[in-house]
Design an enzyme around this catalytic site. Structure first.
Site, PDB file in Angstrom:
ATOM      1  N   ASN A 184     -14.059   4.046 -57.657  1.00 19.69           N
ATOM      2  CA  ASN A 184     -13.513   2.971 -58.492  1.00 19.69           C
ATOM      3  C   ASN A 184     -12.091   3.294 -58.915  1.00 19.69           C
ATOM      4  OD1 ASN A 184     -13.923   0.437 -59.793  1.00 19.69           O
ATOM      5  ND2 ASN A 184     -14.017   1.518 -61.756  1.00 19.69           N
ATOM      6  N   ARG A 185     -11.308   2.239 -59.143  1.00 19.60           N
ATOM      7  CA  ARG A 185      -9.932   2.404 -59.596  1.00 19.60           C
ATOM      8  C   ARG A 185      -9.910   3.188 -60.907  1.00 19.60           C
ATOM      9  NH1 ARG A 185      -7.050  -3.222 -60.667  1.00 19.60           N
ATOM     10  NH2 ARG A 185      -8.758  -3.340 -62.168  1.00 19.60           N
ATOM     11  N   THR A 186     -10.777   2.811 -61.852  1.00 21.03           N
ATOM     12  CA  THR A 186     -10.894   3.548 -63.114  1.00 21.03           C
ATOM     13  C   THR A 186     -11.996   4.589 -62.928  1.00 21.03           C
ATOM     14  OG1 THR A 186     -10.339   1.500 -64.244  1.00 21.03           O
ATOM     15  CG2 THR A 186     -11.233   3.290 -65.612  1.00 21.03           C
TER      16      THR A 186
ATOM     17  N   LYS B 206     -24.952 -12.241 -68.080  1.00 23.55           N
ATOM     18  CA  LYS B 206     -26.044 -11.401 -67.567  1.00 23.55           C
ATOM     19  C   LYS B 206     -26.449 -10.285 -68.540  1.00 23.55           C
ATOM     20  CE  LYS B 206     -25.193 -12.240 -62.678  1.00 23.55           C
ATOM     21  NZ  LYS B 206     -25.026 -11.646 -61.341  1.00 23.55           N
TER      22      LYS B 206
ATOM     23  N   THR C 263     -25.800 -16.438 -64.804  1.00 20.98           N
ATOM     24  CA  THR C 263     -24.622 -15.938 -64.103  1.00 20.98           C
ATOM     25  C   THR C 263     -23.501 -15.630 -65.093  1.00 20.98           C
ATOM     26  OG1 THR C 263     -23.184 -16.319 -62.205  1.00 20.98           O
ATOM     27  CG2 THR C 263     -23.799 -18.268 -63.457  1.00 20.98           C
TER      28      THR C 263
ATOM     29  N   ALA D 152     -21.435  -5.516 -61.145  1.00 23.25           N
ATOM     30  CA  ALA D 152     -21.948  -5.809 -59.801  1.00 23.25           C
ATOM     31  C   ALA D 152     -22.404  -4.521 -59.109  1.00 23.25           C
ATOM     32  CB  ALA D 152     -20.873  -6.505 -58.977  1.00 23.25           C
TER      33      ALA D 152
ATOM     34  N   LYS E 221     -23.735 -22.655 -56.250  1.00 20.83           N
ATOM     35  CA  LYS E 221     -24.481 -23.167 -55.102  1.00 20.83           C
ATOM     36  C   LYS E 221     -25.986 -23.066 -55.342  1.00 20.83           C
ATOM     37  CE  LYS E 221     -21.103 -22.545 -51.448  1.00 20.83           C
ATOM     38  NZ  LYS E 221     -20.026 -22.827 -52.342  1.00 20.83           N
ATOM     39  N   SER E 222     -26.377 -22.482 -56.474  1.00 23.08           N
ATOM     40  CA  SER E 222     -27.802 -22.259 -56.730  1.00 23.08           C
ATOM     41  C   SER E 222     -28.638 -23.548 -56.727  1.00 23.08           C
ATOM     42  CB  SER E 222     -27.992 -21.489 -58.039  1.00 23.08           C
ATOM     43  OG  SER E 222     -27.461 -20.195 -57.890  1.00 23.08           O
TER      44      SER E 222
ATOM     45  N   ASN F 215     -30.211 -11.393 -64.057  1.00 27.21           N
ATOM     46  CA  ASN F 215     -29.783 -12.669 -63.460  1.00 27.21           C
ATOM     47  C   ASN F 215     -30.943 -13.649 -63.368  1.00 27.21           C
ATOM     48  OD1 ASN F 215     -31.299 -11.674 -61.315  1.00 27.21           O
ATOM     49  ND2 ASN F 215     -29.940 -12.559 -59.788  1.00 27.21           N
TER      50      ASN F 215
HETATM   51  P1  ATR Z   1     -18.428  -7.254 -62.010  1.00 29.38           P
HETATM   52  O1  ATR Z   1     -19.461  -7.504 -63.060  1.00 29.38           O
HETATM   53  O2  ATR Z   1     -18.265  -8.373 -61.012  1.00 29.38           O
HETATM   54  O3  ATR Z   1     -18.567  -5.930 -61.350  1.00 29.38           O
HETATM   55  P2  ATR Z   1     -16.330  -6.191 -63.630  1.00 29.38           P
HETATM   56  O4  ATR Z   1     -17.294  -5.465 -64.473  1.00 29.38           O
HETATM   57  O5  ATR Z   1     -15.157  -6.880 -64.249  1.00 29.38           O
HETATM   58  O6  ATR Z   1     -17.035  -7.327 -62.792  1.00 29.38           O
HETATM   59  O7  ATR Z   1     -15.826  -5.175 -62.505  1.00 29.38           O
HETATM   60  C1  ATR Z   1     -14.849  -5.512 -61.585  1.00 29.38           C
HETATM   61  C2  ATR Z   1     -14.657  -4.329 -60.660  1.00 29.38           C
HETATM   62  O8  ATR Z   1     -13.639  -4.633 -59.717  1.00 29.38           O
HETATM   63  C3  ATR Z   1     -14.219  -3.060 -61.376  1.00 29.38           C
HETATM   64  O9  ATR Z   1     -14.790  -1.973 -60.697  1.00 29.38           O
HETATM   65  C4  ATR Z   1     -12.703  -3.112 -61.203  1.00 29.38           C
HETATM   66  O10 ATR Z   1     -12.077  -1.843 -61.278  1.00 29.38           O
HETATM   67  P3  ATR Z   1     -11.730  -1.197 -62.721  1.00 29.38           P
HETATM   68  O11 ATR Z   1     -13.000  -0.654 -63.258  1.00 29.38           O
HETATM   69  O12 ATR Z   1     -10.738  -0.144 -62.413  1.00 29.38           O
HETATM   70  O13 ATR Z   1     -11.173  -2.327 -63.544  1.00 29.38           O
HETATM   71  C5  ATR Z   1     -12.622  -3.643 -59.795  1.00 29.38           C
HETATM   72  N1  ATR Z   1     -11.331  -4.264 -59.476  1.00 29.38           N
HETATM   73  C6  ATR Z   1     -10.906  -5.483 -59.832  1.00 29.38           C
HETATM   74  N2  ATR Z   1      -9.691  -5.723 -59.315  1.00 29.38           N
HETATM   75  C7  ATR Z   1      -9.333  -4.620 -58.616  1.00 29.38           C
HETATM   76  C8  ATR Z   1      -8.194  -4.257 -57.834  1.00 29.38           C
HETATM   77  N3  ATR Z   1      -7.160  -5.085 -57.678  1.00 29.38           N
HETATM   78  N4  ATR Z   1      -8.189  -3.043 -57.246  1.00 29.38           N
HETATM   79  C9  ATR Z   1      -9.224  -2.210 -57.389  1.00 29.38           C
HETATM   80  N5  ATR Z   1     -10.340  -2.489 -58.108  1.00 29.38           N
HETATM   81  C10 ATR Z   1     -10.395  -3.681 -58.706  1.00 29.38           C
END
Ligand code: ATR
Length: 282
Positions: free
Chosen positions: A155-157, A66, A62, A135, A16-17, A90
């Site tokens: 975070n999940r990880t 980045k 984008t 992000a 959309k930029s 960015n």
């Molecule tokens: P970006 O640059 O947009 O942050 P990214 O580096 O791929 O993209 O990061 C995506 C983020 O979304 C990560 O924090 C990821 O968690 P992991 O580090 O555990 O992979 C998180 N994410 C993506 N899908 C997810 C899900 N279904 N549940 C929880 N976290 C999710």
């Protein structure tokens, strides 16, 4: 001769930029063009060099370039502190004297949207950042500058939350701030409450629910999803629990306004542009 700008990415067709910058240029009477350019995945540097050679004045960058944009500027000019802290850029500015300057307006865009448009005061608030990817890294410095009371990163990880919290600690130290920061696993959030929850994960892209408890939304909570264009499960959960909910469309327009300001030295009025983009998105 109009000055030439573009957004470069892969994919780029849905960006959309161009619409946003065309609206800014019209509103402020700036003689400039702005287009969307698709770069081959393995040809970012060559694509940027070709654009520089043909007289472009700056670029927005984008996904997925980045990080490469930051690296590119570090050998051909300079990297401003926001980009350095974010570990990504960015916005590139092509300066006749300095060369390529890398900046990052994503975090400032987010904070400007929250404070100026939504009018939510971040100072002293308990902030939760969900996600530990690029992000999340990108918003940490401007968030610290807004002086919240605390920032938890979940975070999940866990290792990535931990890495982001280390980055946060460096920012806090460098800016003489007193914000406290902690990494957490999602399940460790149970029993805690937050005033501002920012979802930087890409979970919404696949309609995935985050394993967060309904009880983390404090009274008066603002739940902000950096995604736009759809109601994510995070937004729906926040709404069910009485939070004020925002998507990332305001951030998109505000980060563009900040880039426009870096290039042109003029601040556009974002409100009418935000209304226009939102009307088109429905
Ligand atoms: P970006 O640059 O947009 O942050 P990214 O580096 O791929 O993209 O990061 C995506 C983020 O979304 C990560 O924090 C990821 O968690 P992991 O580090 O555990 O992979 C998180 N994410 C993506 N899908 C997810 C899900 N279904 N549940 C929880 N976290 C999710």
């Amino acid at each position: 001769m109009v000055d030439k700008y573009a957004v470069i990415g892969n994919p780029i067709v849905h960006s959309k930029s161009p619409l946003i910058h065309a609206a800014f240029a019209q509103q402020t009477g700036q003689a400039m063009s702005y287009e969307a350019i698709l770069s081959p995945l393995d040809g970012f540097e060559a694509a940027v060099e070709a654009l520089m050679a043909s007289g472009y004045k700056g670029l927005n960058v984008t996904v997925p370039f980045k990080f490469e944009a930051l690296k590119f500027a570090s050998t051909r000019g300079k990297v401003n502190s926001c980009a350095e802290r974010a570990g990504a850029s960015n916005t590139l500015i092509f300066d006749a004297n300095i060369g390529v300057i890398a900046d990052n307006t994503d975090g400032v865009g987010l904070v400007n949207d929250i404070t100026h448009n939504i009018k939510f005061e971040i100072r002293h608030k308990r902030v939760l950042v969900l996600g530990g990817g690029g992000a999340a890294f990108g918003i940490l410095q401007p968030l610290v500058e807004a002086a919240p009371g605390s920032i938890v990163i979940a975070n999940r990880t866990f290792a990535k939350a931990d890495e982001a919290a280390n980055r946060l600690a460096e920012i806090v130290k460098a800016s003489n701030s007193r914000v406290s920061g902690l990494p957490k696993r999602f399940e460790e959030l149970d029993g805690l409450q937050f005033d501002l929850i920012i979802n930087s994960t890409s979970a919404g892209l696949t309609d995935s629910t985050l394993p967060i408890s309904d009880s983390i939304f404090a009274e008066g909570c603002l739940a902000y999803d950096m995604m736009y264009g759809r109601e994510t499960p995070f937004m729906a959960q926040a709404r069910r629990n009485g939070a004020q909910v925002a998507d990332g469309l305001g951030m998109l327009v505000e980060q563009a306004a900040e880039a426009f300001y870096l290039w042109r030295g003029v601040r556009p009025d974002t409100k009418p542009v935000m209304d226009k983009i939102r009307a088109l998105a429905i």
